[in-house]
Enzyme design. Structure first.
Site, mmCIF file in Angstrom:
data_model
loop_
_atom_site.group_PDB
_atom_site.id
_atom_site.type_symbol
_atom_site.label_atom_id
_atom_site.label_comp_id
_atom_site.label_asym_id
_atom_site.label_seq_id
_atom_site.Cartn_x
_atom_site.Cartn_y
_atom_site.Cartn_z
ATOM 1 N N GLU B 118 -9.996 -13.717 -3.831
ATOM 2 C CA GLU B 118 -8.583 -13.341 -3.764
ATOM 3 C C GLU B 118 -8.470 -11.958 -4.387
ATOM 4 O O GLU B 118 -8.970 -11.723 -5.478
ATOM 5 C CB GLU B 118 -7.743 -14.370 -4.524
ATOM 6 C CG GLU B 118 -6.332 -13.918 -4.876
ATOM 7 C CD GLU B 118 -5.502 -13.499 -3.671
ATOM 8 O OE1 GLU B 118 -5.430 -14.282 -2.714
ATOM 9 O OE2 GLU B 118 -4.956 -12.369 -3.682
ATOM 10 N N HIS B 136 9.246 -28.616 5.021
ATOM 11 C CA HIS B 136 10.150 -28.702 6.166
ATOM 12 C C HIS B 136 10.008 -29.997 6.945
ATOM 13 O O HIS B 136 8.912 -30.550 7.058
ATOM 14 C CB HIS B 136 9.881 -27.528 7.113
ATOM 15 C CG HIS B 136 10.341 -26.214 6.582
ATOM 16 N ND1 HIS B 136 11.596 -25.705 6.823
ATOM 17 C CD2 HIS B 136 9.714 -25.309 5.780
ATOM 18 C CE1 HIS B 136 11.717 -24.541 6.208
ATOM 19 N NE2 HIS B 136 10.586 -24.275 5.571
ATOM 20 N N CYS B 535 16.857 -15.845 -20.081
ATOM 21 C CA CYS B 535 16.614 -14.581 -20.797
ATOM 22 C C CYS B 535 15.434 -13.831 -20.193
ATOM 23 O O CYS B 535 15.129 -12.720 -20.607
ATOM 24 C CB CYS B 535 16.442 -14.804 -22.295
ATOM 25 S SG CYS B 535 14.746 -15.025 -22.850
#
Lengths: 470, 580
Positions: B118, B136, B535
């Site tokens: 990768e 889906h 935050c």
């Protein structure tokens, strides 16, 4: 579930509001317990190493750690219990008060209290909340996070940056970064007026020739890994960027000081009503929230511009919570009126200056008469006149910074000069401060450099951070 | 229609629109479109004109140059070493997204030497980590495409896969909502067709009353909705990382920051793969390179399809707004503007972590790694989604991000062996519903690859394969008694570092000790969530950086946000102290 505790007043938050509330509640006769999620008391003041705290309350210019540690000393003198590194996970109302669930290194505990003080502070608005677009590189920091990196971690988060927002933390960071050798290209403010105190515009920006651009904003961030630049644009009266005014600035960081938001997640758990304008709990004059027995104070109630007012609000909440716990509280039916903020800085004529002696930041008009004498107008106290005359003849400034230490868990220790030094010596004195490495466990007030560069000022430690029990 | 007639017709259309600037040539099962055009929109238009009716077999290859523009090179990590040099493996998987990691994990069921590379600093940093995480139901797809086959198979597999990999998954259902009541008969017919012809068995039509009773925050003007109970939600990056961890646990070697730069081929087969970390000699290569799948195909002289990047931006709202939606929903606007518009406003849903997600939109772009966000995306999304749930509000946004989809011009997956390269397996064109489909196609790809290697030497099952991944405990979700037990075992579970997401030091250390976690702020954030809250890491990032430094035994200055170049600090203040 391990041991459970009881108290009259449970204070959540160990910053200036919570400390003041605990002390006041204790003095009013209540059995007080304070919960703090961090390892040390003091809240955000731990990283606010600059001066200007306590002018109203102590008539002294203290740094944040000094101000906080005065309260911590009082707190400890009274033997009030603080549960450190303890985190509230749940609060609920019970028949005779409140039940709070906390976690710490020992496990999960339940604390029963008759009354509560919420002193949970505030958080900073983030880049995405002010609609900053572009890439997502390293180098976009809120001013408070950058302040933590420099003043607590002793790490430089930037070499060359742009600051968006003229809130006080942004202005303070502009100066702090400059003192530590970074270049601040400018402070950009979307509004037509600055947000921070006038004295901070003077002593943090003008003193260092850092430009302030009003009605400007950052529209885009560039850089894939680390930030490589930002796009600036002018904005119209609706604060929307004006097409064609975009300008690219080469820098490695964007520092944001774009507003503070009261933290009221615990209040919401209790079903407390929140005021849409202040974003803090809706309170009566006694700072009691819509849930009887729960009092609010500090920046979780309203974002204050001076810590002195935060402490005041903590004392009021603490006293009333103690009364509530004792059953002697008589609630006010008048709503609380928020403390007004200081006026923003206006435009200045060439013969004008802002007095930095106190947070009022009076706009002084200084005229030299034909006979050589100086007349000062606009000052609200005699110190203003003295300041103006000094500014024209021998301007003086204070310096707050840090020194390196030999203790890896505390890489830097906050320091300041004991008295103001000539303004032109700022960087020379900084140079001396930067040479110091503390190898002994010094205390607050200990002298680290005596009579620095013959200025008559000593460089002193402003925190007990290195003390074993700190 | 024969290929020859089809290509003639395409050329006539191209000539009519672009003069003689563009030529379409049929070469076997590819339609190569070449020439030069002044805008990217023109190029897309030309390529779309050339798409064949036989989309499963025939693909458009885009060779049109953009006038006056240089090609945009793939970003390559800066590291250069020989960590992988000379390595011989059975299978090299290119890409650490959901496709590559799921395939690697399924391949680990056989006794094979597998290497996954990768180019990014972590898994799921491109499309797999930048999507809405919907599993889906396949309601928008008709029979015949690979997408349709795998979305149904994949959807059914999710409960099992997520249980094995210990990744939270919830079937929260999906509503496609309509304001125009008169469309109900037509939509009902479509639903019946999907159910009985296409195998989408969970579809039903829900009337206004039930819709608003079950979802009181939705637009009161809705007349009816099409509902699929099988739709679900998962954290796409957590699932990708879980697949990677389980692959590693079962012997797959994973190499991050590793980009494939070029290949040697001989006699229609890949003989060597050159990376920035040395040359690898694989028997079989699996191309799961996302938006770069066509470029990887090109390295093996097997570029028979083209990817055209399509950006999509999603917004994430504070968990406090979770009360506005507990499901997945979107208004379906059937009007002239909606039908002709190229952008869409996505949907609105509650995420696996209880936030609200709105989006994504869809914008064609030339750059494959343009992950920047733009204010107009946010406007488009909310203009649409406020018609789904009026209380959806941009003021509750805590963050937003952009992903880039990897569609082919045929808009279907390409999952097959190379056409001109014998030992290259393509898993290309993977876009929505790629996340849903991955568990299913990973099984098929792994089986095909294992069989192919089995032709040259015996390949047995990996007897030690363990399908179960042990996840990191999530303390804040536990009952107090259980939480107390964990803290008694490890007191660091009682030290809260991230106040917004209630993440403990123990969980952060667990992440750093997990099988394939780079020691960076972002990698820890993806795994156990410090910094994911309101935050956005303002409070916890200094603490997380300290924990990483301590854990790795490195100075704080060396802690990174993500990649090696994503520096946080320029050194200690004042040049440092004695311990720096």
């Amino acid at each position: 579930m391990t041991d459970n505790r009881n108290c009259d007043v449970l204070v959540i938050g160990g910053g200036p509001a919570g400390l003041a509330a605990s002390i006041a509640a204790h003095d009013a006769g209540a059995d007080v317990l304070l919960i703090e999620r961090e390892q040390r008391l003091g809240g955000i003041l731990k990283q606010c190493i600059h001066d200007g705290f306590g002018l109203v309350r102590f008539k002294e210019k203290l740094s944040g750690p000094e101000y906080a540690e005065r309260f911590i000393d009082e707190f400890e003198k009274r033997g009030i219990t603080a549960l450190l590194q303890t985190f509230v996970t749940d609060v609920k109302k019970t028949a005779d008060g409140f039940e709070t669930v906390v976690v710490d290194r020992e496990g999960v505990h339940t604390i029963a209290a008759k009354a509560m003080v919420l002193a949970t502070g505030c958080r900073e608005r983030t880049a995405k909340q002010v609609s900053i677009h572009g890439t997502r590189p390293a180098g976009v920091f809120t001013a408070g996070t950058a302040q933590n990196f420099i003043n607590l971690c002793g790490q430089m988060p930037t070499k060359k940056c742009v600051i968006l927002g003229s809130g006080d933390i942004g202005l303070i960071m502009a100066r702090r970064l400059t003192l530590e050798g970074a270049e601040v290209l400018g402070v950009y403010e979307v509004k037509p007026t600055p947000s921070g105190l006038a004295r901070n515009i003077q002593q943090c920006l003008r003193d260092f020739d850092i430009p302030l651009y009003l009605s400007h904003t950052v529209t885009r961030v560039f850089g894939e890994d680390r930030l490589t630049g930002v796009e600036i644009a002018k904005v119209d009266e609706n604060m929307r960027p004006i097409e064609g005014t975009e300008q690219y600035l080469d820098c490695d960081a964007l520092i944001l000081s774009v507003g503070l938001i009261p933290e009221n997640e615990i209040s919401e758990t209790l079903g407390i009503e929140i005021d849409a304008a202040t974003r803090g709990p809706r309170c009566n004059k006694d700072q009691e929230t819509s849930v009887p027995g729960v009092f609010s104070c500090g920046n979780s109630l309203q974002v204050f511009d001076l810590v002195d007012y935060v402490s005041d609000s903590g004392e009021l909440a603490g006293t009333n919570a103690a009364e509530y716990a004792k059953g002697t509280y008589d609630p006010s039916d008048k709503p609380r009126v928020p403390v007004p903020l200081e006026e923003p800085a206006g435009d200045m004529a060439p013969n004008q200056m802002v007095c930095i002696t106190c947070p009022k930041g009076c706009l002084l008009t200084v005229d030299r008469e034909d006979d050589g004498s100086i007349t000062v107008t606009g000052n609200r106290c005699p110190r203003g006149e003295l300041f103006a005359i000094n500014e024209l003849t021998a301007p003086k400034r204070t310096i707050c910074s840090t020194v390196r230490t030999a203790f890896p868990e505390t890489p830097v220790l906050p320091v300041r000069v004991s008295t103001d030094i000539p303004k032109e010596k700022i960087f020379d004195v900084m140079n001396e401060i930067n040479k110091v490495c503390v190898t002994m466990k010094v205390s607050r007030g200990d002298i680290l450099i005596r009579d620095v560069l013959g200025t008559g000022a000593d460089v002193i430690a402003t925190s007990d951070l290195l003390q074993p029990d700190a | 229609m024969s290929g020859t007639n089809e290509i003639r017709r395409v050329q006539r259309k191209l000539n009519k629109t672009f003069g003689n600037a563009v030529t379409a040539v049929r070469e076997g099962d590819t339609i190569r479109v070449s020439g030069s055009l002044p805008t990217w929109e023109d190029i897309l238009k030309a390529c779309n004109m050339a798409v064949s009716k036989d989309k499963r077999r025939v693909h458009v290859v885009n060779d049109i140059t953009l006038e006056g523009a240089e090609p945009i090179p793939m970003r390559v990590p800066s590291v250069r070493d020989d960590a992988l040099d000379g390595k011989h493996v059975d299978v090299l998987v290119i890409g650490g997204g959901i496709s590559g990691t799921s395939i690697a994990r399924e391949l680990a069921k056989w006794d094979l030497d597998i290497l996954l590379v990768e180019k990014e600093a972590d898994f799921a940093l491109q499309a797999s980590g930048r999507n809405d995480g919907e599993v889906h139901p396949g309601i928008d797809l008709g029979k015949g495409s690979l997408k349709q086959k795998y979305v149904l198979e994949g959807n059914h597999m999710y409960d099992r896969v997520c249980a094995d990999l210990n990744v939270p998954f919830r079937r929260i259902g999906q509503y496609a909502c309509f304001t125009q009541g008169y469309l109900r008969p037509a939509v009902t017919l479509l639903a019946l067709w999907r159910k009985y012809h296409d195998g989408v068995t969970d579809v039903k039509i829900v009337g206004k009353e039930q819709l608003l009773r079950d979802n009181p925050t939705m637009n009161p003007d809705f007349a009816f909705a099409m509902y699929n109970s099988s739709a679900g939600i998962v954290s796409p990056y957590n699932l990708t990382i879980a697949y990677a961890e389980n692959a590693a646990q079962n012997g797959v070697e994973l190499s991050l920051n590793t980009a494939v730069l070029s290949m040697d081929t001989d006699g229609g087969a890949i003989t060597a793969v050159h990376t920035n970390r040395g040359t690898v000699y694989p028997a079989v290569v699996v191309n799961a390179a996302g938006v770069f799948a066509d470029d990887v195909a090109g390295m093996a002289h097997d570029r028979f399809y083209s990817i055209h990047p399509r950006r999509g931006t999603d917004t994430i709202q504070d968990v406090k707004s979770a009360k506005i939606i507990s499901t997945i929903a979107s208004i379906i606007e059937v009007n002239k503007q909606a039908l002709t518009s190229h952008t869409k406003g996505g949907g609105l849903m509650q995420t696996a972590h209880g936030n609200v997600l709105a989006g994504p939109d869809a914008v064609e772009c030339r750059e494959k790694e343009d992950f920047s966000t733009r204010p107009e995306s946010i406007r488009t999304i909310y203009q649409k989604q406020q018609k789904t749930v009026p209380a959806a509000a941009p003021r509750d946004i805590i963050t937003y991000f952009t992903g880039v989809r990897a569609p082919t011009f045929e808009e279907d997956f390409v999952i097959e062996w190379g056409r001109n390269c014998k030992n290259l397996y393509h898993v290309g064109g993977i876009q929505s519903p790629g996340l849903t489909s991955a568990p299913a196609f990973a099984l098929d790809v792994a089986k095909d690859v294992a069989e192919r290697i089995g032709q040259t030497r015996p390949v047995s099952k990996n007897e030690r394969f363990d399908p179960h991944r042990k996840g990191i405990p999530e303390l804040c979700k536990m009952a107090p008694e259980e939480r107390a037990r964990y803290i008694a075992e490890n007191p660091d579970y009682g030290v809260i570092i991230c106040r917004c997401e209630e993440v403990s030091k123990g969980e952060i250390l667990d992440a750093l000790n997990s099988p394939c976690c780079p020691p960076t702020i972002d990698a820890v954030k993806k795994r156990v969530r410090p910094g994911m809250g309101r935050c956005q890491g303002g409070f916890c990032s200094p603490l997380v950086a300290q924990i990483i430094a301590e854990h790795e035994g490195i100075p704080m200055t060396e802690v990174r946000k993500s990649s090696e170049e994503a520096v946080l600090f320029y050194g200690p203040t004042k040049g440092g102290g004695p311990h720096d």
